[in-house]
Design a protein around this motif. Structure first.
Motif, PDB file in Angstrom:
ATOM      1  N   SER A   1       6.016  11.271   3.592  1.00 58.89           N
ATOM      2  CA  SER A   1       4.944  10.923   4.536  1.00 58.89           C
ATOM      3  C   SER A   1       4.293   9.587   4.192  1.00 58.89           C
ATOM      4  CB  SER A   1       3.887  12.028   4.564  1.00 58.89           C
ATOM      5  OG  SER A   1       3.149  12.064   3.350  1.00 58.89           O
ATOM      6  N   CYS A   2       4.351   9.180   2.925  1.00 64.50           N
ATOM      7  CA  CYS A   2       3.766   7.883   2.528  1.00 64.50           C
ATOM      8  C   CYS A   2       4.483   6.720   3.193  1.00 64.50           C
ATOM      9  CB  CYS A   2       3.822   7.719   1.008  1.00 64.50           C
ATOM     10  SG  CYS A   2       2.736   8.837   0.099  1.00 64.50           S
TER      11      CYS A   2
ATOM     12  N   ALA B   1       0.832  -1.207   0.000  1.00 62.33           N
ATOM     13  CA  ALA B   1       0.000   0.000   0.000  1.00 62.33           C
ATOM     14  C   ALA B   1       0.868   1.260   0.000  1.00 62.33           C
ATOM     15  CB  ALA B   1      -0.932  -0.012   1.200  1.00 62.33           C
ATOM     16  N   CYS B   2       1.936   1.253   0.791  1.00 60.09           N
ATOM     17  CA  CYS B   2       2.854   2.400   0.826  1.00 60.09           C
ATOM     18  C   CYS B   2       3.527   2.595  -0.527  1.00 60.09           C
ATOM     19  CB  CYS B   2       3.909   2.194   1.910  1.00 60.09           C
ATOM     20  SG  CYS B   2       3.281   2.294   3.600  1.00 60.09           S
ATOM     21  N   ARG B   3       3.920   1.488  -1.152  1.00 58.57           N
ATOM     22  CA  ARG B   3       4.591   1.580  -2.449  1.00 58.57           C
ATOM     23  C   ARG B   3       3.655   2.149  -3.514  1.00 58.57           C
ATOM     24  NH1 ARG B   3       6.317  -3.828  -3.897  1.00 58.57           N
ATOM     25  NH2 ARG B   3       4.418  -4.008  -5.130  1.00 58.57           N
TER      26      ARG B   3
ATOM     27  N   LEU C   1       7.766  15.934  -2.702  1.00 58.28           N
ATOM     28  CA  LEU C   1       8.792  15.208  -1.958  1.00 58.28           C
ATOM     29  C   LEU C   1       8.370  15.009  -0.509  1.00 58.28           C
ATOM     30  CD1 LEU C   1      12.281  16.554  -3.099  1.00 58.28           C
ATOM     31  CD2 LEU C   1      11.287  14.303  -3.492  1.00 58.28           C
ATOM     32  N   ARG C   2       7.806  16.061   0.101  1.00 57.04           N
ATOM     33  CA  ARG C   2       7.354  15.940   1.495  1.00 57.04           C
ATOM     34  C   ARG C   2       6.217  14.928   1.613  1.00 57.04           C
ATOM     35  NH1 ARG C   2       8.285  21.598   1.378  1.00 57.04           N
ATOM     36  NH2 ARG C   2       6.091  21.989   0.898  1.00 57.04           N
TER      37      ARG C   2
ATOM     38  N   THR D   1       7.992   3.442   8.947  1.00 57.44           N
ATOM     39  CA  THR D   1       8.944   4.029   9.890  1.00 57.44           C
ATOM     40  C   THR D   1       8.470   3.884  11.334  1.00 57.44           C
ATOM     41  OG1 THR D   1       9.534   5.660   8.195  1.00 57.44           O
ATOM     42  CG2 THR D   1      10.227   6.128  10.446  1.00 57.44           C
ATOM     43  N   LYS D   2       7.163   4.021  11.551  1.00 55.39           N
ATOM     44  CA  LYS D   2       6.609   3.928  12.899  1.00 55.39           C
ATOM     45  C   LYS D   2       6.857   2.568  13.548  1.00 55.39           C
ATOM     46  CE  LYS D   2       2.841   7.328  12.819  1.00 55.39           C
ATOM     47  NZ  LYS D   2       1.372   7.502  12.883  1.00 55.39           N
ATOM     48  N   LEU D   3       7.002   1.527  12.727  1.00 56.82           N
ATOM     49  CA  LEU D   3       7.231   0.191  13.274  1.00 56.82           C
ATOM     50  C   LEU D   3       8.498   0.149  14.116  1.00 56.82           C
ATOM     51  CD1 LEU D   3       6.290  -1.979  10.155  1.00 56.82           C
ATOM     52  CD2 LEU D   3       4.943  -1.678  12.240  1.00 56.82           C
ATOM     53  N   LEU D   4       9.514   0.908  13.708  1.00 52.09           N
ATOM     54  CA  LEU D   4      10.737   0.992  14.507  1.00 52.09           C
ATOM     55  C   LEU D   4      10.667   2.132  15.501  1.00 52.09           C
ATOM     56  CD1 LEU D   4      13.671   0.205  15.181  1.00 52.09           C
ATOM     57  CD2 LEU D   4      14.413   1.751  13.362  1.00 52.09           C
TER      58      LEU D   4
END
Length: 382
Positions: free
Chosen positions: A177-178, A125-127, A172-173, A183-186
């Motif tokens: 954010s996508c 989904a992120c990709r 880019l920003r 990132t939150k997993l870590l």
């Protein structure tokens, strides 16, 4: 279009020298693209660089475009030389580490750690969101070329380029954010294995693997106590600007500390000190914090525990993310244990267990807590 704005003699010359006309047109388009590329290159160096370039475009656009066209070939040579040098260095380092490609890194990862399938859907989904942003960016490029072909007003072209640069930064920003759910997993859940799995799924398309977010992936491996593989990942990490170079040396310093490589750690400190971030006060603050972190690893290697403890206590107060808090707490506890302040060590080891989730040193913290529980602490003063 040219027939309406150029003299008949010039049109006749263009028709009789069609190859030269195409080359001149191509150089003109390349010069316009070069303005964009030079602006992007200068943006990290100074926050005023884009405004200075756009001011020059308004004051003397002809001279800017002429200079940009003249610089097309030197920029192409420099870019080609840089790309070939980078590829050569990467290939040499990968051979020395006996790694053929990024698929080999993923294969080694799966030998050392589990690849968690429950994070595959999130990664895909992120990709897809990132691919949509890339498609919008490509459409923006097409729009710019359409304006160049069908609009003869130079001021409209300059305004369009300015708008495009602003839109590019906004994209880019949004693109960054996508990637936040991964990132939150870590950063928030302290689960490096989940984060690394999501990065691998994100980077896999069909049978091809092209690792992205290598800095984050290396961080995950650091917190899974796999510094050697983290070092391998950073071989192909693109150090394309001062910010990425500083990130690289900061991660390498942590890896060198875990590997107990004092010489490499000192080199990381030296290289990081040469990096300059020209983002105003923000850049100065980021650079200062990263250099302090690397210096702290050197102090830790040298056994200067009092200074290190002060650093980690301050870091614990400032750290916004649980994984950073767990990291600081672990080293405070470890230093306190070495200094025989067992009650302090116990308090911070318990904090590590409480918030550390799947960070590798949670297991170490539990082992230390068992040792402390078997001690007689009745005579110890806090």
């Amino acid at each position: 279009m040219n027939a309406d704005i150029l003299p008949a003699e010039v049109i006749s010359f263009m028709k009789s020298n069609i190859v030269l006309t195409y080359v001149a047109g191509g150089m003109t388009v390349a010069g316009i693209v070069n303005v964009i590329l030079i602006t992007q290159m200068l943006m990290p160096l100074s926050q005023w660089a884009p405004f200075m370039i756009f001011a020059m475009l308004f004051i003397a656009p002809d001279y800017v475009f002429i200079a940009s066209i003249v610089l097309v070939i030197p920029m192409m040579i420099l870019s080609l030389y840089g790309w070939l040098s980078l590829r050569s260095n990467m290939t040499r380092e990968m051979r020395s580490r006996k790694i053929s490609d990024e698929q080999e890194i993923v294969r080694i990862y799966q030998i050392h750690h589990a690849l968690l399938p429950e994070y595959k859907e999130m990664a895909i989904a992120c990709r897809k969101n990132v691919e949509r942003v890339s498609a919008i960016y490509a459409l923006g490029i097409v729009a710019i070329f359409c304006i160049m072909l069908f609009v003869n007003n130079l001021w409209i072209l300059i305004i369009a380029l300015f708008f495009y640069m602003m839109a590019f930064n906004a994209l880019l920003r949004y693109r960054t954010s996508c990637f936040i759910p991964i990132t939150k997993l870590l950063y928030e859940k302290c689960d490096p294995e989940a984060c690394a799995s999501a990065i691998i799924y994100y980077s896999t398309k069909g049978k091809k693997i092209r690792l992205t977010q290598k800095a984050l992936f290396a961080q995950c491996l650091i917190y899974m106590n796999d510094p050697e593989l983290a070092q391998d990942v950073l071989i192909t990490y693109p150090r394309k600007d001062p910010a990425s170079s500083l990130t690289y040396w900061s991660l390498m310093a942590y890896i060198d500390y875990l590997l107990k490589d004092e010489e490499a750690l000192e080199r990381a400190e030296e290289e990081a000190s040469r990096v300059r971030l020209n983002f105003g006060p923000t850049g100065v603050m980021i650079r200062s914090e990263e250099l302090a972190s690397i210096k702290n690893k050197v102090n830790l290697m040298n056994g200067d525990f009092n200074e290190c403890k002060k650093f980690y206590l301050n870091a614990l107060k400032r750290s916004p993310f649980p994984f950073q808090q767990a990291d600081a707490s672990y080293y405070i506890a470890l230093i306190s244990f070495v200094q025989e302040e067992y009650k302090v060590a116990k308090m911070y080891f318990e904090k590590v267990v409480q918030i550390g989730n799947k960070l590798y040193f949670v297991k170490n913290a539990k082992a230390y807590l068992d040792k402390i529980d078997n001690m007689d602490l009745s005579d110890e003063e806090m």
